[in-house]
Design a protein around this motif. Structure first.
Motif, PDB file in Angstrom:
ATOM      1  N   PHE A   1      23.267  27.243  89.708  1.00 58.85           N
ATOM      2  CA  PHE A   1      23.281  25.985  88.977  1.00 58.85           C
ATOM      3  C   PHE A   1      24.047  26.112  87.663  1.00 58.85           C
ATOM      4  O   PHE A   1      24.290  27.198  87.148  1.00 58.85           O
ATOM      5  N   LYS A   2      24.403  24.957  87.123  1.00 56.89           N
ATOM      6  CA  LYS A   2      25.226  24.897  85.927  1.00 56.89           C
ATOM      7  C   LYS A   2      24.382  24.535  84.708  1.00 56.89           C
ATOM      8  O   LYS A   2      23.212  24.181  84.827  1.00 56.89           O
ATOM      9  N   PHE A   3      25.041  24.610  83.551  1.00 56.02           N
ATOM     10  CA  PHE A   3      24.407  24.266  82.284  1.00 56.02           C
ATOM     11  C   PHE A   3      25.261  23.231  81.567  1.00 56.02           C
ATOM     12  O   PHE A   3      26.484  23.218  81.709  1.00 56.02           O
ATOM     13  N   ARG A   4      24.631  22.384  80.795  1.00 57.36           N
ATOM     14  CA  ARG A   4      25.381  21.536  79.875  1.00 57.36           C
ATOM     15  C   ARG A   4      25.842  22.399  78.710  1.00 57.36           C
ATOM     16  O   ARG A   4      25.397  23.544  78.540  1.00 57.36           O
ATOM     17  N   GLU A   5      26.728  21.859  77.893  1.00 53.54           N
ATOM     18  CA  GLU A   5      27.156  22.579  76.707  1.00 53.54           C
ATOM     19  C   GLU A   5      25.978  22.711  75.740  1.00 53.54           C
ATOM     20  O   GLU A   5      25.283  21.740  75.456  1.00 53.54           O
ATOM     21  N   PHE A   6      25.767  23.921  75.245  1.00 52.75           N
ATOM     22  CA  PHE A   6      24.724  24.139  74.241  1.00 52.75           C
ATOM     23  C   PHE A   6      25.069  25.385  73.441  1.00 52.75           C
ATOM     24  O   PHE A   6      25.863  26.220  73.868  1.00 52.75           O
ATOM     25  N   SER A   7      24.482  25.498  72.268  1.00 53.89           N
ATOM     26  CA  SER A   7      24.631  26.682  71.434  1.00 53.89           C
ATOM     27  C   SER A   7      23.276  27.340  71.295  1.00 53.89           C
ATOM     28  O   SER A   7      22.257  26.659  71.140  1.00 53.89           O
ATOM     29  N   SER A   8      23.271  28.649  71.368  1.00 52.47           N
ATOM     30  CA  SER A   8      22.021  29.388  71.253  1.00 52.47           C
ATOM     31  C   SER A   8      22.021  30.178  69.947  1.00 52.47           C
ATOM     32  O   SER A   8      22.974  30.896  69.635  1.00 52.47           O
ATOM     33  N   TYR A   9      20.976  30.020  69.190  1.00 48.61           N
ATOM     34  CA  TYR A   9      20.886  30.617  67.861  1.00 48.61           C
ATOM     35  C   TYR A   9      20.912  32.144  67.922  1.00 48.61           C
ATOM     36  O   TYR A   9      20.192  32.761  68.720  1.00 48.61           O
ATOM     37  N   ASN A  10      21.751  32.740  67.104  1.00 49.01           N
ATOM     38  CA  ASN A  10      21.834  34.190  66.952  1.00 49.01           C
ATOM     39  C   ASN A  10      21.435  34.528  65.521  1.00 49.01           C
ATOM     40  O   ASN A  10      22.168  34.210  64.583  1.00 49.01           O
ATOM     41  N   PRO A  11      20.294  35.176  65.320  1.00 52.50           N
ATOM     42  CA  PRO A  11      19.820  35.423  63.952  1.00 52.50           C
ATOM     43  C   PRO A  11      20.753  36.298  63.130  1.00 52.50           C
ATOM     44  O   PRO A  11      20.694  36.287  61.894  1.00 52.50           O
ATOM     45  N   ASP A  12      21.627  37.051  63.796  1.00 56.82           N
ATOM     46  CA  ASP A  12      22.561  37.917  63.069  1.00 56.82           C
ATOM     47  C   ASP A  12      23.818  37.166  62.622  1.00 56.82           C
ATOM     48  O   ASP A  12      24.575  37.668  61.794  1.00 56.82           O
ATOM     49  N   GLN A  13      24.049  35.992  63.199  1.00 54.74           N
ATOM     50  CA  GLN A  13      25.294  35.282  62.922  1.00 54.74           C
ATOM     51  C   GLN A  13      25.102  33.870  62.379  1.00 54.74           C
ATOM     52  O   GLN A  13      25.939  33.383  61.611  1.00 54.74           O
TER      53      GLN A  13
ATOM     54  N   ILE B   1      13.222  34.278  68.453  1.00 56.92           N
ATOM     55  CA  ILE B   1      13.524  33.769  67.111  1.00 56.92           C
ATOM     56  C   ILE B   1      12.192  33.638  66.372  1.00 56.92           C
ATOM     57  O   ILE B   1      11.357  32.815  66.733  1.00 56.92           O
ATOM     58  N   TRP B   2      12.000  34.461  65.349  1.00 59.05           N
ATOM     59  CA  TRP B   2      10.756  34.423  64.578  1.00 59.05           C
ATOM     60  C   TRP B   2      11.009  33.803  63.207  1.00 59.05           C
ATOM     61  O   TRP B   2      11.993  34.112  62.546  1.00 59.05           O
ATOM     62  N   THR B   3      10.129  32.949  62.790  1.00 59.50           N
ATOM     63  CA  THR B   3      10.240  32.314  61.482  1.00 59.50           C
ATOM     64  C   THR B   3       8.834  32.027  60.952  1.00 59.50           C
ATOM     65  O   THR B   3       7.888  31.862  61.732  1.00 59.50           O
ATOM     66  N   GLN B   4       8.715  31.977  59.650  1.00 57.48           N
ATOM     67  CA  GLN B   4       7.421  31.674  59.027  1.00 57.48           C
ATOM     68  C   GLN B   4       7.458  30.259  58.472  1.00 57.48           C
ATOM     69  O   GLN B   4       8.243  29.950  57.567  1.00 57.48           O
ATOM     70  N   LEU B   5       6.644  29.387  59.035  1.00 62.84           N
ATOM     71  CA  LEU B   5       6.610  28.012  58.557  1.00 62.84           C
ATOM     72  C   LEU B   5       6.029  27.951  57.153  1.00 62.84           C
ATOM     73  O   LEU B   5       5.137  28.723  56.796  1.00 62.84           O
ATOM     74  N   GLN B   6       6.566  26.994  56.380  1.00 66.20           N
ATOM     75  CA  GLN B   6       6.109  26.793  55.007  1.00 66.20           C
ATOM     76  C   GLN B   6       5.805  25.316  54.782  1.00 66.20           C
ATOM     77  O   GLN B   6       6.470  24.445  55.347  1.00 66.20           O
ATOM     78  N   PRO B   7       4.805  25.001  53.963  1.00 64.91           N
ATOM     79  CA  PRO B   7       4.578  23.597  53.609  1.00 64.91           C
ATOM     80  C   PRO B   7       5.841  22.970  53.017  1.00 64.91           C
ATOM     81  O   PRO B   7       6.524  23.578  52.192  1.00 64.91           O
ATOM     82  N   GLY B   8       6.163  21.776  53.477  1.00 68.96           N
ATOM     83  CA  GLY B   8       7.362  21.103  53.010  1.00 68.96           C
ATOM     84  C   GLY B   8       8.548  21.238  53.956  1.00 68.96           C
ATOM     85  O   GLY B   8       9.573  20.575  53.755  1.00 68.96           O
ATOM     86  N   THR B   9       8.415  22.079  54.974  1.00 65.33           N
ATOM     87  CA  THR B   9       9.474  22.241  55.981  1.00 65.33           C
ATOM     88  C   THR B   9       8.878  22.034  57.361  1.00 65.33           C
ATOM     89  O   THR B   9       7.992  22.791  57.774  1.00 65.33           O
ATOM     90  N   ALA B  10       9.337  21.012  58.060  1.00 64.63           N
ATOM     91  CA  ALA B  10       8.859  20.726  59.416  1.00 64.63           C
ATOM     92  C   ALA B  10       9.813  21.359  60.430  1.00 64.63           C
ATOM     93  O   ALA B  10      11.015  21.487  60.191  1.00 64.63           O
ATOM     94  N   LEU B  11       9.267  21.742  61.552  1.00 57.37           N
ATOM     95  CA  LEU B  11      10.049  22.287  62.663  1.00 57.37           C
ATOM     96  C   LEU B  11       9.927  21.355  63.852  1.00 57.37           C
ATOM     97  O   LEU B  11       8.821  21.030  64.282  1.00 57.37           O
ATOM     98  N   ILE B  12      11.066  20.930  64.383  1.00 53.99           N
ATOM     99  CA  ILE B  12      11.077  20.121  65.597  1.00 53.99           C
ATOM    100  C   ILE B  12      11.888  20.854  66.647  1.00 53.99           C
ATOM    101  O   ILE B  12      12.882  21.521  66.325  1.00 53.99           O
ATOM    102  N   PHE B  13      11.466  20.767  67.909  1.00 53.67           N
ATOM    103  CA  PHE B  13      12.207  21.458  68.960  1.00 53.67           C
ATOM    104  C   PHE B  13      12.112  20.679  70.274  1.00 53.67           C
ATOM    105  O   PHE B  13      11.247  19.823  70.460  1.00 53.67           O
ATOM    106  N   ASP B  14      13.043  21.011  71.159  1.00 50.78           N
ATOM    107  CA  ASP B  14      13.161  20.387  72.476  1.00 50.78           C
ATOM    108  C   ASP B  14      12.224  21.116  73.440  1.00 50.78           C
ATOM    109  O   ASP B  14      12.503  22.238  73.860  1.00 50.78           O
TER     110      ASP B  14
END
Length: 375
Positions: free
Chosen positions: A80-92, A303-316
């Motif tokens: 199967f195929k994929f649509r165009e997408f970018s995947s986050y690289n924490p080093d870049q 991908i690891w991150t620490q949530l902080q008050p004042g910053t919301a995270l939304i994801f698909d």
């Protein structure tokens, strides 16, 4: 398109309601042998006089978007195929992020937010006032908040009010939510309001599309197994709830016309025992699932991150798996779900405009800028 199909899809106000854009013609009252007696080519549309007396109207823009295929549909045998997408690289890459004040006041900023979510699978919103009301307003800037057995907008702590591992302090491995719903929510938003008397609780994201892409490279047959084998899911923690989807679903859901991956459904916490399969099928699925589980636990995928008050995270939620590390103390979190259809409707209209979206209803032709391919 045959004449019957032409008449059924007439764009005149008698056949297509101008206010709702819903078909009002009774498809099955059309005589199957209907034909065209005359065709008139005007400056902006084609008028067709049918044998039953109806005058069909077809704007050229609509006709251009609905040219029938001239070749037989191929059966996809390739992976199967994929649509165009970018995947986050924490080093870049730096985190995709937008400003709350801009998103709330400017539709151009709102579109940029949607673009970031669709491209990367997630996005942070900076500068959110640390209160539930502002977070709720942020979600409602997209569409109405989806209500489930967890309620609508959440404002919760780890007190097991709902019998689900999300309401504990335990480690949560990467998973998607709502696998037990026939239609899982598309977007999910978290805003950490406070974390007192403790530490931990780092948030985990894993790009399911990236993981599937890696699997396709390493073992395409495993991709086929996870796309073909359907699994049962459920939510049965509270006494008054036992939710199951109308049908079992695969880990990789493919668009039947595009052969494109558009949804990942992975939650080992909510997967129920499957009965309707034999030993060979079980072995194939478990081997493939084990491979996928290995991929999503690789450090270069997490991908690891620490949530902080004042910053919301939304994801698909149809793409990104999420989890968290164990934590101590008391955390107060708020957020909610947004349905797929409402998000995609809003996104298409903002990105392409209403006229272009309506002109391309039902159009799955591969060309850049086709709103219908934004899935």
């Amino acid at each position: 398109m045959n004449r019957y199909g032409e008449l059924e899809n007439c764009q005149c106000p008698l056949c297509l309601r101008p206010d709702t854009k819903q078909r009002s013609v009774d498809t099955f009252s059309i005589h199957p042998a209907v034909n065209a007696k005359d065709i008139i080519y005007g400056p902006n549309l084609v008028e067709v006089l049918f044998s039953d007396g109806h005058r069909g109207l077809y704007p050229y823009s609509w006709l251009n978007s609905h040219v029938n295929l001239t070749t037989e549909r191929k059966t996809f045998s390739a992976p199967f195929k994929f649509r165009e997408f970018s995947s986050y690289n924490p080093d870049q890459d730096s985190y995709p992020e937008v400003e709350y004040s801009k998103v709330m006041s400017d539709d151009a900023a709102l579109l940029r937010w949607f673009d970031e979510i669709y491209k990367w699978g997630f996005c942070f919103v900076k500068g959110v006032p640390v209160d539930p009301e502002s977070t709720k307003a942020l979600l409602e800037r997209i569409a109405f908040i989806r209500h489930t057995h967890y309620g609508g907008f959440w404002d919760f702590t780890s007190d097991l009010t709902f019998k689900d591992t999300a309401y504990t302090t335990e480690f949560l491995g990467a998973h998607t939510d709502n696998t037990y719903f026939t239609d899982p929510a598309r977007l999910q938003l978290f805003h950490l309001l406070s974390h007192t008397d403790g530490h931990g609780g780092a948030s985990l994201l894993v790009d399911g599309f990236k993981a599937a892409s890696i699997m396709r490279q390493e073992n395409p047959k495993h991709c086929g197994v996870l796309a073909a084998t359907k699994q049962p899911y459920h939510s049965s923690g509270n006494e008054d709830v036992c939710i199951q989807p109308a049908e079992q679903a695969p880990v990789f859901k493919l668009h039947p016309d595009l052969n494109r991956l558009y949804q990942v459904r992975w939650n080992n916490y909510d997967r129920a025992a499957k009965r309707n399969w034999g030993l060979k099928e079980q072995n194939r699925w478990y081997n493939a699932a084990r491979h996928f589980n290995n991929i999503i636990q690789r450090p270069n995928v997490e991908i690891w991150t620490q949530l902080q008050p004042g910053t919301a995270l939304i994801f698909d939620n149809w793409r990104m798996l999420h989890g968290r590390s164990e934590f101590t103390g008391k955390r107060r979190m708020c957020g909610g779900y947004i349905n797929n259809d409402d998000f995609i409707s809003r996104y298409r209209l903002l990105k392409y405009g209403r006229e272009k979206v309506i002109e391309n209803l039902g159009n799955l032709a591969f060309y850049k800028g086709n709103p219908t391919l934004l899935l």
